[in-house]
Design a protein around this motif. Structure first.
Motif, short mmCIF file in Angstrom:
data_model
loop_
_atom_site.label_atom_id
_atom_site.label_comp_id
_atom_site.label_asym_id
_atom_site.label_seq_id
_atom_site.Cartn_x
_atom_site.Cartn_y
_atom_site.Cartn_z
N ASN A 8 0.83 -1.22 0.00
CA ASN A 8 0.00 0.00 0.00
C ASN A 8 0.86 1.26 0.00
O ASN A 8 0.55 2.24 -0.69
N SER A 26 0.91 3.96 -3.08
CA SER A 26 0.47 5.34 -2.88
C SER A 26 1.52 6.32 -3.41
O SER A 26 1.17 7.37 -3.96
N THR A 73 -0.50 9.77 -4.77
CA THR A 73 -1.49 10.16 -3.76
C THR A 73 -0.83 10.57 -2.45
O THR A 73 -1.47 11.20 -1.61
N ALA A 96 3.77 8.55 3.30
CA ALA A 96 3.59 7.09 3.25
C ALA A 96 4.31 6.42 4.41
O ALA A 96 3.84 5.43 4.97
#
Length: 218
Positions: A23, A27, A32, A38
């Motif tokens: 994930n 990202s 994002t 992150a």
């Protein structure tokens, strides 16, 4: 006397799951979130995220390099070094820098999940340049080839070949490992000598080709 020692480490290091790692990398790739954000959201160090993005390795492994089961002599040497480092009084052999065989036998009695096993010898050349990404890429390539050639539903045309090299010049020492350890291996010396290679081949239906044997000088 034995003591209980707990190594001090970073509490969050290595605690993320495989999904957390994927994930975080996804990202950053999609834009994002940045690397720092992150890292905060996943509790994964920024350096780890940057390194994974650079190498493309998304598989979470254990911390540190791969390890092999220690021999009886290695365990005795480790016991001597730990006793000195922790200031534990002992009567080990200071000249040789090793604990006694009696200590090792008592250690094995206290840890009944450890056994002395005979390992499979693995040359140093075979373990170099091997990691999760290389293995993953191999099986992905294999899957693509099977699909491309319509072999997934044709087991009679899928053959597997394996070879076993018998090195006549070196035999690995017995090692100490857990009872349920699988594929216990030990690195052997790189000295030259005589090698006998036995090759077998069968397909996915279980049909075997006649075995072959090759003898050579390293």
């Amino acid at each position: 006397m034995p003591t209980h020692y707990k190594r001090k480490v970073n509490k969050t290091r290595g605690n993320c799951t495989q999904q957390d790692l994927e994930n975080a990398l996804e990202s950053v790739r999609k834009g994002t979130s940045g690397v720092n954000e992150a890292s905060r959201n996943s509790d994964i160090p920024c350096t780890t995220i940057r390194r994974r993005l650079k190498t493309g390795n998304i598989f979470k492994g254990s911390l540190g390099p791969p390890c092999f089961s220690p021999t009886r002599k290695a365990v005795r040497e480790i016991a001597f070094k730990l006793a000195n480092q922790l200031g534990i009084p002992h009567r080990f052999n200071r000249t040789m820098g090793i604990s006694g065989t009696d200590w090792l036998n008592l250690f094995l009695e206290r840890n009944r999940d450890l056994f002395v096993l005979e390992p499979e010898g693995v040359s140093l050349a075979r373990i170099q340049n091997m990691n999760r990404k290389i293995v993953s890429d191999y099986f992905k390539l294999l899957e693509d080839i099977l699909i491309e050639n319509n072999l997934l539903n044709n087991p009679a045309s899928i053959y597997y070949k394996d070879e076993s090299g018998l090195h006549l010049n070196n035999k690995p020492e017995e090692v100490i490992a857990k009872r349920d350890s699988k594929n216990v291996a030990a690195v052997t010396s790189g000295k030259k000598g005589e090698t006998i290679t036995i090759i077998s081949c069968c397909n996915s239906e279980g049909s075997f080709l006649p075995p072959a044997k090759m003898k050579k000088e390293d």
